[in-house]
Design an enzyme around this catalytic site. Sequence first.
Site, short mmCIF file in Angstrom:
data_model
loop_
_atom_site.label_atom_id
_atom_site.label_comp_id
_atom_site.label_asym_id
_atom_site.label_seq_id
_atom_site.Cartn_x
_atom_site.Cartn_y
_atom_site.Cartn_z
N SER A 12 40.62 5.90 21.32
CA SER A 12 41.55 6.81 20.66
C SER A 12 42.54 6.08 19.76
CB SER A 12 42.27 7.66 21.72
OG SER A 12 43.01 8.70 21.14
N ASP A 174 35.28 15.76 18.16
CA ASP A 174 35.17 15.52 19.60
C ASP A 174 36.16 16.35 20.41
OD1 ASP A 174 37.65 14.30 19.29
OD2 ASP A 174 36.98 12.28 19.81
N HIS A 204 36.72 14.07 23.52
CA HIS A 204 37.49 12.87 23.20
C HIS A 204 37.68 11.96 24.41
CE1 HIS A 204 40.28 10.59 20.73
NE2 HIS A 204 41.21 10.68 21.66
#
Length: 223
Positions: A12, A174, A204
């Site tokens: 991320s 995502d 994600h």
Amino acid sequence: RRVHGVTVLSHSMGCLYSLWFLNQKTQKWKNQYIRQWIPTSGVFAGAGAGLLQLLSGDPEGIPGVSGLTVCEEQRSYESNLILIQTPQVWGATPLIFTPARNYSAGQLEPLFAAAGFTTGYERWLPLANLTANLVDPGVTVTHFYGTDVDTPTYFSYASEDFDKTPKTINGNGDGTVPQRSLDAVQKWAAGGRFTSRGFPKQTHTGILKDKAYMAAVLALLDA
């Protein structure tokens, strides 16, 4: 067996920190110490949620909490400014829609002013190009990410009142990072040291628990 160099694994927003770090190092240093980098779910060109938090706040599903309640808190985080969709990748594409006008990633100054975030643009400027130009990190990269999940990408306001919750317009991605941002680093393929793989229907964070993803990471470590 002895393996030369380390593997950097990031997820991320950590992918932005890793990219910045690698861009600060000389090629000689990276050749000596970095074996490979495995970014996962990289927010390479921003996410819609980052912009929403700065405009109207995002309770992120917490019961009894409104966007307006957390907006000022979320505006205080520099990290949210880094998560804005970048002009370098999103260009003139409208991201925010109101009856009076639309706003793109290149129109943050008037957008923040309209939303009453008076210090927003000034605070964003020093952070704007830390990683947004997506300079090739100069190491072997394999980017893993989820795909085919509805992802907040654009927001439509019924009026010019940014204290009101907008309608979310989803795109592919995502669930957090839009596909356009996930794909932004495909340009590194020109250097011959970049590959990527999408995992359909993985979110994600859900991807981190996916057996196929874990197997792919282990395969790279064992190679």
